[in-house]
Design an enzyme around this catalytic site. Structure first.
Site, PDB file in Angstrom:
ATOM      1  N   THR A  28       0.825  -1.209   0.000  1.00 46.89           N
ATOM      2  CA  THR A  28       0.000   0.000   0.000  1.00 46.89           C
ATOM      3  C   THR A  28       0.860   1.260   0.000  1.00 46.89           C
ATOM      4  O   THR A  28       1.982   1.247   0.528  1.00 46.89           O
ATOM      5  CB  THR A  28      -0.910  -0.001   1.257  1.00 46.89           C
TER       6      THR A  28
ATOM      7  N   GLU B 121       0.368   3.563   1.856  1.00 47.47           N
ATOM      8  CA  GLU B 121       0.418   4.062   3.239  1.00 47.47           C
ATOM      9  C   GLU B 121       1.772   3.806   3.891  1.00 47.47           C
ATOM     10  O   GLU B 121       2.099   4.414   4.908  1.00 47.47           O
ATOM     11  CB  GLU B 121      -0.728   3.462   4.063  1.00 47.47           C
TER      12      GLU B 121
ATOM     13  N   TYR C 171      -1.225  -0.272  11.274  1.00 42.93           N
ATOM     14  CA  TYR C 171      -1.494  -0.963  10.003  1.00 42.93           C
ATOM     15  C   TYR C 171      -0.361  -0.717   9.006  1.00 42.93           C
ATOM     16  O   TYR C 171       0.256  -1.658   8.479  1.00 42.93           O
ATOM     17  CB  TYR C 171      -2.835  -0.499   9.407  1.00 42.93           C
TER      18      TYR C 171
ATOM     19  N   LYS D 114       2.518  -3.246   7.335  1.00 41.66           N
ATOM     20  CA  LYS D 114       2.679  -3.463   5.890  1.00 41.66           C
ATOM     21  C   LYS D 114       4.106  -3.106   5.452  1.00 41.66           C
ATOM     22  O   LYS D 114       4.705  -3.795   4.627  1.00 41.66           O
ATOM     23  CB  LYS D 114       1.667  -2.624   5.096  1.00 41.66           C
TER      24      LYS D 114
HETATM   25  N1  LIG Z   1      -8.291  -1.525   0.199  1.00 40.70           N
HETATM   26  C1  LIG Z   1      -7.372  -0.680  -0.282  1.00 40.70           C
HETATM   27  O1  LIG Z   1      -7.698   0.436  -0.650  1.00 40.70           O
HETATM   28  C2  LIG Z   1      -5.931  -1.118  -0.409  1.00 40.70           C
HETATM   29  C3  LIG Z   1      -5.039  -0.281  -1.081  1.00 40.70           C
HETATM   30  C4  LIG Z   1      -3.717  -0.702  -1.259  1.00 40.70           C
HETATM   31  C5  LIG Z   1      -3.311  -1.923  -0.775  1.00 40.70           C
HETATM   32  N2  LIG Z   1      -4.202  -2.717  -0.107  1.00 40.70           N
HETATM   33  C6  LIG Z   1      -3.721  -4.029   0.362  1.00 40.70           C
HETATM   34  O2  LIG Z   1      -4.409  -4.993  -0.414  1.00 40.70           O
HETATM   35  C7  LIG Z   1      -4.641  -6.176   0.352  1.00 40.70           C
HETATM   36  C8  LIG Z   1      -6.107  -6.521   0.337  1.00 40.70           C
HETATM   37  O3  LIG Z   1      -6.842  -5.428   0.885  1.00 40.70           O
HETATM   38  P1  LIG Z   1      -8.433  -5.504   1.010  1.00 40.70           P
HETATM   39  O4  LIG Z   1      -8.930  -4.115   1.093  1.00 40.70           O
HETATM   40  O5  LIG Z   1      -8.963  -6.412  -0.028  1.00 40.70           O
HETATM   41  O6  LIG Z   1      -8.577  -6.197   2.443  1.00 40.70           O
HETATM   42  P2  LIG Z   1      -9.823  -6.961   3.082  1.00 40.70           P
HETATM   43  O7  LIG Z   1      -9.744  -6.639   4.541  1.00 40.70           O
HETATM   44  O8  LIG Z   1     -11.066  -6.665   2.342  1.00 40.70           O
HETATM   45  O9  LIG Z   1      -9.481  -8.509   2.854  1.00 40.70           O
HETATM   46  C9  LIG Z   1      -8.486  -9.168   3.548  1.00 40.70           C
HETATM   47  C10 LIG Z   1      -8.702 -10.653   3.368  1.00 40.70           C
HETATM   48  O10 LIG Z   1      -7.624 -11.326   4.037  1.00 40.70           O
HETATM   49  C11 LIG Z   1      -8.177 -12.398   4.797  1.00 40.70           C
HETATM   50  N3  LIG Z   1      -7.289 -12.657   5.928  1.00 40.70           N
HETATM   51  C12 LIG Z   1      -7.097 -11.879   7.034  1.00 40.70           C
HETATM   52  N4  LIG Z   1      -6.222 -12.466   7.862  1.00 40.70           N
HETATM   53  C13 LIG Z   1      -5.852 -13.632   7.278  1.00 40.70           C
HETATM   54  C14 LIG Z   1      -4.947 -14.661   7.651  1.00 40.70           C
HETATM   55  N5  LIG Z   1      -4.283 -14.619   8.815  1.00 40.70           N
HETATM   56  N6  LIG Z   1      -4.773 -15.708   6.802  1.00 40.70           N
HETATM   57  C15 LIG Z   1      -5.462 -15.767   5.616  1.00 40.70           C
HETATM   58  N7  LIG Z   1      -6.339 -14.824   5.239  1.00 40.70           N
HETATM   59  C16 LIG Z   1      -6.520 -13.753   6.048  1.00 40.70           C
HETATM   60  C17 LIG Z   1      -9.549 -11.928   5.225  1.00 40.70           C
HETATM   61  O11 LIG Z   1     -10.389 -13.003   5.581  1.00 40.70           O
HETATM   62  C18 LIG Z   1      -9.992 -11.172   3.983  1.00 40.70           C
HETATM   63  O12 LIG Z   1     -10.627 -12.052   3.084  1.00 40.70           O
HETATM   64  C19 LIG Z   1      -4.108  -5.869   1.758  1.00 40.70           C
HETATM   65  O13 LIG Z   1      -2.837  -6.448   1.880  1.00 40.70           O
HETATM   66  C20 LIG Z   1      -4.012  -4.359   1.806  1.00 40.70           C
HETATM   67  O14 LIG Z   1      -2.957  -3.951   2.638  1.00 40.70           O
HETATM   68  C21 LIG Z   1      -5.498  -2.346   0.085  1.00 40.70           C
END
Ligand SMILES: NC(=O)c1ccc[n+]([C@@H]2O[C@H](COP(=O)([O-])OP(=O)(O)OC[C@H]3O[C@@H](n4cnc5c(N)ncnc54)[C@H](O)[C@@H]3O)[C@@H](O)[C@H]2O)c1
Length: 344
Positions: free
Chosen positions: A125, A127, A153, A157
């Site tokens: 991310t 962030e 968070y 990351k």
């Molecule tokens: N949402 C955003 O805007 C954004 C932007 C940039 C990067 N990201 C990154 O993208 C990735 C996905 O983000 P998101 O928004 O889809 O998150 P989300 O919270 O919607 O989904 C996370 C998923 O990971 C699973 N999970 C959590 N802990 C786990 C574990 N210990 N073992 C296996 N599975 C596990 C959860 O069940 C869930 O399905 C993350 O790594 C986040 O840092 C998100």
């Protein structure tokens, strides 16, 4: 090609699995997800009968579970989306963020070393770079901006990113990383700002806006993020970081007002609430590297994307209602209790 997608029952991972199955008919995709509160198998329901898709329920921080997964699946590629992802939750309880985001990434990297892999891709991310001043619109995050996390968070990351890069340098593990700006689109858990505001505005509930709403985020439609990861997997250079963002900077209050306008609701629903501690002011990505080296550009502008997103939530009320009522957990019990591994 066998691809393990961790965290594929979440927002971006779920969209990525849909995207990959649609675009690569001969790839086998295995979703490995712990189904925390943020994981929702209803997101995967449309593809659960696809013969190239399987779901394994497990924790990326559980070494035995991850090693068994690798032994069974023999993946060529692992894309790691699994994470605790909500900044507010990390402020209340940082521990689980360290376990999943740092230890979990470390366990996946160890499995990749042990069993061999063509590529490990870490979904990170913007962030991790901290924030930028609001009054310096000329400044952007590049891949060489120092890591300067603000919240538990983003610190977790950033730690995971460092581990991934260390495994490349020390063990020559074939890794890539992407650092993306804020995503929006279908299947976004309704605790996050855009789906939360859509849901509340639709029901004529107040819309809680942190501080004065001037914090700026760089929004990217989730499908554009999926395309960027696809390109990095197929054309990206091992060991490299790619920033992903579409120059769609909007203040939070602008986004909220746009949602209200689209839904024909009054701005009097806006309620300013106490700001988040350590709230980052502005994120803004410079995507020059991925654009020039891999030819990626975002296809969906913010006005089009936000309209599509709002319409998706209006057309898929059951998906959100099941989450808010906790029914999605019951749905999992009913549909998947006796088949933790679907289609295997
Ligand atoms: N949402 C955003 O805007 C954004 C932007 C940039 C990067 N990201 C990154 O993208 C990735 C996905 O983000 P998101 O928004 O889809 O998150 P989300 O919270 O919607 O989904 C996370 C998923 O990971 C699973 N999970 C959590 N802990 C786990 C574990 N210990 N073992 C296996 N599975 C596990 C959860 O069940 C869930 O399905 C993350 O790594 C986040 O840092 C998100």
């Amino acid at each position: 090609m066998k691809v393990i997608v961790t965290g594929g029952a979440g927002f971006i991972g779920g969209n990525f699995i849909h995207y990959m199955l649609e675009n690569y008919k001969d790839y086998e995709i295995c979703c490995f997800d712990f189904l925390t509160y943020a994981g929702n198998v209803e997101t995967l329901a449309p593809i659960k009968d696809n013969k190239n898709f399987s779901l394994v329920v497990g924790d990326i921080a559980d070494r035995d579970a991850v090693y068994s997964l690798f032994e069974e699946q023999k993946p060529d590629v692992v894309v790691n989306f699994a994470a605790e992802s909500h900044v507010d939750r990390s402020i209340l309880d940082p521990g689980i963020f360290l376990r999943t985001n740092v230890i979990g990434t470390g366990v996946l990297l160890d499995a990749c070393r042990k069993y061999g892999i063509d590529r490990f891709h870490q979904v990170s991310t913007d962030e991790v770079y901290g924030d930028l001043p609001i009054d310096r619109p000329d400044l952007f995050f590049t891949e060489t901006t120092p890591l300067h996390a603000s919240s538990p968070y983003s610190a977790s990351k950033a730690s995971a990113d460092l581990l991934v890069q260390a495994y490349y340098r020390t063990y020559n593990l074939p890794v890539t990383l992407s650092r993306c700006s804020n995503n929006y689109g279908p299947y976004h858990f309704p605790e996050k700002m855009i789906p939360l505001m859509i849901q509340r505005a639709k029901n004529n509930q107040s819309l809680p806006v942190y501080g004065d709403g001037s914090n700026v985020r760089d929004w990217l439609y989730v499908k554009d993020h999926c395309e960027a990861i696809d390109l990095i997997l197929h054309k990206g250079k091992v060991g490299e970081v790619y920033n992903v963002g579409g120059h769609n900077e909007r203040s939070n209050i602008e986004v909220v007002k746009q949602i209200l306008r689209h839904l024909g609701k009054d701005e009097s629903l806006i309620e300013y609430v106490a700001d988040r501690p350590g709230h980052d002011r502005r994120y803004a990505i410079d995507p020059t590297k991925i654009t020039t080296e891999l030819g990626w550009t975002p296809k969906t502008g913010f006005d089009e994307g936000i309209a599509q997103t709002i319409n998706w939530y209006l057309d898929n009320e059951d998906w959100t209602d099941h989450i808010l009522s906790g029914d999605y957990q019951r749905y999992y019990e009913e549909n998947y209790k006796n088949r933790a591994q679907i289609n295997k």
